[in-house]
Design a protein around this motif. Structure first.
Motif, PDB file in Angstrom:
ATOM      1  N   SER A 318      -9.353  56.986  49.042  1.00  0.00           N
ATOM      2  CA  SER A 318      -8.177  56.290  48.535  1.00  0.00           C
ATOM      3  C   SER A 318      -8.440  54.796  48.437  1.00  0.00           C
ATOM      4  O   SER A 318      -9.408  54.280  48.981  1.00  0.00           O
ATOM      5  N   GLY A 319      -7.539  54.106  47.747  1.00  0.00           N
ATOM      6  CA  GLY A 319      -7.633  52.666  47.605  1.00  0.00           C
ATOM      7  C   GLY A 319      -6.884  52.205  46.381  1.00  0.00           C
ATOM      8  O   GLY A 319      -6.283  53.002  45.651  1.00  0.00           O
ATOM      9  N   ARG A 320      -6.921  50.910  46.143  1.00  0.00           N
ATOM     10  CA  ARG A 320      -6.255  50.331  44.985  1.00  0.00           C
ATOM     11  C   ARG A 320      -6.855  50.913  43.704  1.00  0.00           C
ATOM     12  O   ARG A 320      -8.072  51.026  43.583  1.00  0.00           O
ATOM     13  N   PRO A 321      -6.022  51.314  42.739  1.00  0.00           N
ATOM     14  CA  PRO A 321      -6.547  51.914  41.506  1.00  0.00           C
ATOM     15  C   PRO A 321      -7.499  50.966  40.776  1.00  0.00           C
ATOM     16  O   PRO A 321      -7.382  49.740  40.923  1.00  0.00           O
ATOM     17  N   PRO A 322      -8.442  51.545  39.977  1.00  0.00           N
ATOM     18  CA  PRO A 322      -8.555  52.971  39.677  1.00  0.00           C
ATOM     19  C   PRO A 322      -9.299  53.745  40.753  1.00  0.00           C
ATOM     20  O   PRO A 322     -10.294  53.275  41.272  1.00  0.00           O
ATOM     21  N   LYS A 323      -8.803  54.922  41.071  1.00  0.00           N
ATOM     22  CA  LYS A 323      -9.433  55.890  41.961  1.00  0.00           C
ATOM     23  C   LYS A 323      -9.198  57.280  41.372  1.00  0.00           C
ATOM     24  O   LYS A 323      -8.384  57.458  40.456  1.00  0.00           O
ATOM     25  N   PHE A 351       6.473  57.308  31.801  1.00  0.00           N
ATOM     26  CA  PHE A 351       5.108  56.894  32.101  1.00  0.00           C
ATOM     27  C   PHE A 351       5.083  56.256  33.480  1.00  0.00           C
ATOM     28  O   PHE A 351       5.953  55.449  33.832  1.00  0.00           O
ATOM     29  N   LEU A 352       4.085  56.638  34.276  1.00  0.00           N
ATOM     30  CA  LEU A 352       3.861  56.055  35.596  1.00  0.00           C
ATOM     31  C   LEU A 352       2.554  55.266  35.531  1.00  0.00           C
ATOM     32  O   LEU A 352       1.481  55.857  35.583  1.00  0.00           O
ATOM     33  N   PRO A 353       2.599  53.947  35.378  1.00  0.00           N
ATOM     34  CA  PRO A 353       1.369  53.163  35.222  1.00  0.00           C
ATOM     35  C   PRO A 353       0.451  53.276  36.432  1.00  0.00           C
ATOM     36  O   PRO A 353       0.898  53.212  37.576  1.00  0.00           O
ATOM     37  N   MET A 354      -0.843  53.439  36.159  1.00  0.00           N
ATOM     38  CA  MET A 354      -1.822  53.533  37.233  1.00  0.00           C
ATOM     39  C   MET A 354      -1.817  52.268  38.087  1.00  0.00           C
ATOM     40  O   MET A 354      -1.967  52.330  39.310  1.00  0.00           O
ATOM     41  N   GLU A 355      -1.625  51.107  37.446  1.00  0.00           N
ATOM     42  CA  GLU A 355      -1.632  49.842  38.170  1.00  0.00           C
ATOM     43  C   GLU A 355      -0.479  49.748  39.165  1.00  0.00           C
ATOM     44  O   GLU A 355      -0.517  48.951  40.097  1.00  0.00           O
ATOM     45  N   ALA A 356       0.564  50.552  38.951  1.00  0.00           N
ATOM     46  CA  ALA A 356       1.697  50.611  39.882  1.00  0.00           C
ATOM     47  C   ALA A 356       1.536  51.796  40.832  1.00  0.00           C
ATOM     48  O   ALA A 356       2.514  52.376  41.300  1.00  0.00           O
ATOM     49  N   LEU A 357       0.269  52.153  41.100  1.00  0.00           N
ATOM     50  CA  LEU A 357      -0.088  53.200  42.068  1.00  0.00           C
ATOM     51  C   LEU A 357       0.365  54.573  41.617  1.00  0.00           C
ATOM     52  O   LEU A 357       0.481  55.497  42.414  1.00  0.00           O
TER      53      LEU A 357
END
Length: 503
Positions: A318-323, A351-357
């Motif tokens: 795990s971690g801050r995106p991208p993962k 839409f669920l932005p990747m940058e917003a986890l």
């Protein structure tokens, strides 16, 4: 041909999306560092064949792109995921067919459910039970467990399928939880109190009995997708996996406990949890991009390990995106979309932005028909599916806005929102315990933003017309584009850096 990890690795290799690393690498920090760099570059999956201190190779980054997530589900693009979501939505809220064609379509879906039922294999005939280790031979130190981040408390299992059964009715729960190694034969399991495994443990405590638990390692990525889909359909995760893959999952009984596990897994850990035994778990780096806290967690005691000859260990971190988890979430977003439309009829897309986890902020579009509809849609979104409980921000835009284009969303926010009128906050709601932003752990606020065009009585003045090209002139330019000498410039393929986006 049975579905398993090895067949997916072969597929990735055939498509040029697997890199084999023969140099010796350390599972302590080094594997994660290499993998993290590859993830950020959008690179291939990795198979580390020479892991320090272990004889078992490590596979990582298998689902590091949305494309590879689709491949894991026997699909070629994201639009096929929406078709799957429509199928699951019909199972969730079936409606009486009005036409023969609708009845036939629903009959096909039910047939898919029948085809998706698990298939059983006898103990000892399954590939995951080619080697059996018991007693003193059970040694977790022989596994190439990774430690991803410098301040992590220890070695972890991050992509194991954790299987428990309800002590009362025997219904299994299949999920992915983090486990921290505590000794040669023990680990702590970290799960939220609302998850299935935690509920099973509470029931076991009430019945004054131990909870049996199995961990399947090195599994078909399709099973990970099934376990990560917490949608409210009265079907087991095994049925979900069967629906996803078009055939039933092959299961077999464990050797020492009464739990069915994937027969094609690379390795199975069999153990029990005494409800009175807890040990400190953590800290570990989590998906929020921070180290989590230390928390007393249930202790699992393993008494048996079974595995294939020459097993492969599958892991992630795990971690801050991208993962990898973010790529899986993007694919699940497509599956959720038609299900959400059934739950909240006015929503046209979300839409669920990747940058917003991949879950902290949601952008939804609606076909606006009446005043106050955006607020209603936001409130309905939060209660539509369990996984949206911890979404902090919901932005509602008109259906003409491309919700996957941040430039259009920012334009809608800037041109359609009066913060006094269009922003509303719900205080003291259930909150993600891993989110440090809230003043009280587990309790925080949510914000809704109405970025739609306002209609009376939401506004007392007329709204200006949106600027649009003249249709006739636009068509003329399309037909003459090459004549202008601009045929080498592909329309729609704009470099974000030209507009100040450092990508």
């Amino acid at each position: 041909m049975p579905r398993d990890l090895r067949s997916f690795l072969n597929l990735l290799e055939q498509r040029g999306q697997l890199r084999k690393i023969t140099a010796e690498v350390d599972p302590d920090l080094e594997i994660a560092e290499i993998s993290d760099r590859m993830l950020r570059a959008g690179g291939p999956a990795l198979l580390f064949e020479n892991v320090k201190g272990a004889s078992i190779p490590v596979a990582v980054n298998l689902m590091g792109t949305v494309e590879r997530v689709c491949w894991a589900m026997d699909m070629e693009d994201q639009m096929e995921l929406e078709a799957l979501g429509e199928k699951l939505g019909k199972l969730q809220s079936p409606k009486p067919p009005k036409k023969i064609s609708q009845a036939i379509d629903f009959g096909k879906i039910l047939f898919d459910v029948v085809k998706g039922r698990p298939q059983k294999q006898l103990f000892g005939t399954a590939p995951c039970q080619e080697v059996v280790l018991e007693g003193d031979a059970v040694d977790l130190n022989l596994l190439p467990l990774i430690r991803p981040w410098p301040k992590d408390a220890g070695r972890v299992i991050t992509l194991g399928l954790v299987i428990t059964k309800d002590p009362e009715n025997g219904i299994p729960n299949v999920s992915v939880y983090r486990l921290q190694q505590q000794s040669k034969n023990t680990m702590t399991v970290h799960w939220l109190s609302v998850r299935g495994g935690a509920r099973h443990l509470r029931k076991a405590k009430e019945m004054d009995k131990k909870l049996e638990i199995a961990i399947a390692l090195g599994i078909d990525p399709l099973l990970i997708m099934a376990a990560a889909t917490p949608i409210p359909v009265d079907l087991s995760e095994w049925i979900f996996a069967g629906l996803y893959g078009g055939e039933g999952v092959q299961l077999t009984k464990c050797k020492t406990i009464d739990i069915d596990v994937p027969a094609q897994a690379e390795m199975i850990l069999e153990g029990t949890i005494d409800p009175s035994e807890y040990l400190p778990d953590g800290p570990f780096g989590d998906h929020m991009g921070y180290y989590g806290g230390i928390e007393d967690s249930p202790l699992v005691r393993f008494q048996c390990i079974t595995h294939r000859q020459d097993p492969v260990y599958l892991t992630t971190f795990s971690g801050r995106p991208p993962k990898e988890e973010a790529m899986i979430a993007i694919a699940l977003n497509r599956i959720y979309t038609p299900i959400l439309r059934q739950q909240v009829s006015e929503i046209t897309d979300f839409f669920l932005p990747m940058e917003a986890l991949s879950y902290k902020a949601a952008i939804i579009s609606i076909k606006k028909a009446y005043p106050g509809q955006a607020r209603r849609a936001a409130l309905a979104f939060w209660s539509a599916l369990p996984q949206f409980t911890y979404t902090k921000f919901v932005i509602v835009v008109d259906e003409g806005i491309n919700i996957r284009d941040p430039r259009q969303v920012v334009w809608a926010l800037s041109s359609k929102v009066d913060p006094v009128r269009d922003v509303f906050i719900l205080p003291s709601t259930p909150f993600d315990s891993l989110d440090f932003a809230s003043e009280k752990i587990g309790l925080g606020g949510r914000m809704g933003i109405d970025a739609t065009t306002k209609i009376p009585p939401e506004t007392e003045h007329e709204w200006g017309d949106v600027l649009e090209s003249d249709p006739k002139t636009s068509k003329l330019c399309d037909s003459r584009w090459a004549e202008y000498g601009l045929g080498d410039i592909k329309l729609g393929e704009v470099d974000p850096n030209l507009f100040g986006y450092d990508i």
